[in-house]
Write an enzyme that holds these catalytic residues in place. Structure first.
Site, mmCIF file in Angstrom:
data_model
loop_
_atom_site.group_PDB
_atom_site.id
_atom_site.type_symbol
_atom_site.label_atom_id
_atom_site.label_comp_id
_atom_site.label_asym_id
_atom_site.label_seq_id
_atom_site.Cartn_x
_atom_site.Cartn_y
_atom_site.Cartn_z
ATOM 1 N N HIS A 199 0.816 -1.211 0.000
ATOM 2 C CA HIS A 199 0.000 0.000 0.000
ATOM 3 C C HIS A 199 0.850 1.262 0.000
ATOM 4 O O HIS A 199 0.480 2.268 -0.600
ATOM 5 C CB HIS A 199 -0.913 -0.012 1.225
ATOM 6 N N GLU A 442 2.877 -21.510 -18.900
ATOM 7 C CA GLU A 442 3.810 -21.253 -17.801
ATOM 8 C C GLU A 442 4.437 -22.521 -17.230
ATOM 9 O O GLU A 442 5.035 -22.491 -16.157
ATOM 10 C CB GLU A 442 3.113 -20.461 -16.685
ATOM 11 N N ASP A 466 6.628 -18.000 -13.794
ATOM 12 C CA ASP A 466 6.468 -19.410 -13.444
ATOM 13 C C ASP A 466 7.181 -20.323 -14.435
ATOM 14 O O ASP A 466 7.724 -21.364 -14.053
ATOM 15 C CB ASP A 466 4.986 -19.781 -13.380
ATOM 16 N N ARG A 476 12.922 -18.843 -6.856
ATOM 17 C CA ARG A 476 13.717 -17.617 -6.916
ATOM 18 C C ARG A 476 13.644 -16.778 -5.655
ATOM 19 O O ARG A 476 14.409 -15.830 -5.505
ATOM 20 C CB ARG A 476 13.323 -16.765 -8.126
ATOM 21 N N CYS A 513 3.336 -11.880 -20.455
ATOM 22 C CA CYS A 513 2.839 -11.067 -19.336
ATOM 23 C C CYS A 513 3.689 -11.213 -18.075
ATOM 24 O O CYS A 513 3.295 -10.750 -17.012
ATOM 25 C CB CYS A 513 1.386 -11.415 -19.018
#
Length: 598
Positions: A199, A442, A466, A476, A513
């Site tokens: 946030h 993926e 992924d 990772r 993406c």
């Protein structure tokens, strides 16, 4: 920190909001609340529950007041994601009932019941490796701390009355803290906690304040008044900068301001290469509240909407109407560009706080998650599909299934989709019957059967994050094996090439993406894989990728991709790319080639 400090300290964190700032630190001291157990008898039980409900009401009123302050100050709805998240937690029946249950069963005070409740959430959420979802535990913790403060009537340190421009240094920042940030007085901030989706980062971007998060122990190493440099582009924080570092970062700051101005000047231009090929740049979003930044940064629609946000911040599943209203916002905002809504990717290491569907698993990434979970819970899956389909009547939307590993999964998912379509037709509810349906590529298995999968879907979207982990068998976020996370591994590039060719043979679109799409170095080689003409990324990466694309040719990208596919190591491929990509352009873009550890 010694007053005679002569050597600077450089700490690396996570860049949350771009820009460079130099100034004095102001350390926000957020000590832990001291909560003690106070036994009560049965005659005091209802009174204690009343105290708890009063604290909930007071916190809800605070959130409402803060939201109004944001609206008046920023004039944009982007940060309201924060207040929605907190309000949902405060209103969640499960949180209220569970706290009341603990008060009744343990016969304890409300603040102690909240402490026990928070501990139970910690035991569940700490198993989650995904950064975004681990940060949602921070949301719950902030709400619980706020409730406890109301119960013990403790006031928090305020940022509203700062007397001079400062850089805020804190362990963490809550919405109550961030909404008090006056850009004239708070010129930057750095926190121990948080990630890219925290946030604090959302507010920082909205206010255009440089910020770095995830610095672990920074707040313990800095005192108020210490000179500090915040580099929101690289994630570096420099404590007690030397004269040379001061000059260096001041030059970098001036260069960044010039570069940022040039990016905004090209915001409305197409992402078109020098040889006249248009690349569609889209945004990855976590919530419909991110839409305000999508168009601001020149995105052409949404390439990935991670719908998990709707599920993770609460303890009960969202119903069809709530989801419909959320997806409608996306459909109406993206216009002719379109938006891709990925179906629920919960499970494994992403669990909804109130769900009992998930048991602890030894290998969560390989367990019950994504499409596997949805096919096992068709009731939840159908509710989401109904909402997406109904929202498609309000704008151009696409549906995308995550983690497809077999042809049977895709066929079964499509059967459920067809069933939902028939239900809506019978009910007379409008939707786009020709809505496109795609899948995430993926896993190695989906790459190997891409030709078969292409016959049953309208597009591929390669999720490189992924794909890299599953292909190279590494985690990772595990520092011991992080060095093996190599996006330019020959194995990865050959899989990307193979997927692109399968899409081209089938005549369907292929986009990327994952994080690779948002880095110019990787974008260059992705564009070189023939059919890849769409890249979807973090919204703040779009301006620099657009500028980069306008400086290259597809012909050069193809030549580099073909040459890279003949190489046998990531080091060789990296050297090839950095040698051929114009150094001046890369420095302008700031892709971080030299210090990229991936």
């Amino acid at each position: 920190m010694s007053d005679k400090q002569t050597q600077s300290i450089v700490i690396k964190g996570i860049p949350a909001s771009s820009g460079i700032v130099i100034g004095k630190a102001y350390v926000l001291d957020r000590h832990m609340i001291c909560v003690l157990e106070r036994p009560i008898d049965e005659s005091q039980m209802e009174n204690e529950i009343g105290r708890f409900k009063s604290a909930v009401e007071a916190s809800q009123n605070e959130m409402s007041d803060l939201a109004e302050s944001v609206k008046a100050e920023l004039g944009t709805e982007a940060p309201f994601l924060i207040f929605d998240a907190y309000s949902q937690i405060l209103k969640d029946p499960s949180l209220i009932k569970e706290t009341e249950r603990i008060i009744k069963e343990k016969l304890c005070n409300a603040e102690w019941a909240l402490k026990m409740l928070l501990e139970s959430y910690h035991s569940r959420f700490t198993k989650i490796k995904d950064t975004y979802f681990r940060e949602r535990l921070n949301d719950i913790e902030q709400v619980v701390r706020r409730l406890q403060r109301h119960l013990i009537q403790e006031e928090a340190q305020s940022l509203a009355n700062l007397e001079e421009p400062v850089i805020i240094v804190a362990h963490d920042l809550s919405p109550a803290d961030t909404i008090q940030l006056d850009p004239k007085k708070v010129i930057g901030f750095a926190t121990d906690m948080g990630g890219r989706t925290s946030h604090a980062g959302i507010i920082a971007s909205s206010l255009d304040i440089p910020a770095v998060v995830g610095l672990k122990t920074l707040s313990l190493q800095v005192r108020s008044g210490d000179p500090v440099i915040i580099d929101g582009n690289t994630g570096e924080v420099v404590i007690f900068p030397t004269a040379g570092e001061f000059v260096e970062y001041n030059k970098k700051r001036q260069k960044y301001l010039y570069y940022d101005k040039s990016l905004h000047a090209e915001m409305g231009m197409e992402a078109k290469t020098l040889d006249d090929v248009t690349i569609k740049l889209m945004a990855n979003i976590e919530s419909s509240h991110d839409l305000a930044h999508v168009m601001e940064n020149g995105a052409e629609g949404v390439g990935l909407y991670r719908t998990e946000y709707l599920y993770i911040n609460r303890m009960h599943w969202p119903d069809e109407e709530e989801q419909l209203e959320d997806y409608k916002k996306v459909a109406q905002a993206v216009g002719p560009h379109g938006g891709v809504i990925r179906t629920l990717d919960l499970g494994g290491d992403k669990i909804a706080a109130g769900s009992n569907d998930f048991e602890p698993e030894p290998n969560p990434a390989l367990g019950l998650r994504a499409i596997r979970f949805c096919l096992g819970r068709p009731d939840i899956f159908k509710t989401q599909l109904r909402a997406i389909l109904r929202a498609s009547a309000y704008g151009k939307l696409k549906i995308m299934y995550p983690l497809i590993t077999t042809l049977e999964e895709l066929i079964d998912a499509n059967k459920i989709l067809d069933c939902v379509k028939n239900e809506l037709l019978e009910e007379g509810k409008a939707f786009d019957d020709a809505i496109e349906v795609g899948i995430m590529i993926e896993t190695p298995s989906s790459v190997m059967i891409a030709d078969e999968l292409a016959r049953h879907c309208s597009f591929f979207s390669i999720g490189t994050n992924d794909l890299i982990q599953y292909t190279l068998a590494i985690d990772r976020v595990n520092e011991k094996v992080a060095y093996l996370y190599q996006p330019l591994s020959p194995a990865i590039l050959r899989m990307l090439s193979q997927t692109a060719k399968a899409g081209e043979r089938a005549g369907i679109g292929v986009s990327v993406c994952g994080e690779m799409a948002g880095d110019p170095l990787y974008a260059m080689i992705l564009i070189g894989f023939g059919s890849v003409r769409e890249l979807s990324m973090d919204v703040h990466s779009i301006p620099r990728i657009k500028k980069f694309i306008r400086s290259i040719t597809v012909k050069d990208a193809r030549c580099l991709a073909e040459e890279a596919l003949q190489m046998n190591s990531a080091e060789q491929i990296r050297a090839l790319l950095t040698h051929h990509i114009d150094k001046f352009v890369m420095q302008e873009i700031g892709s971080g080639i030299e210090d990229d550890g991936s």
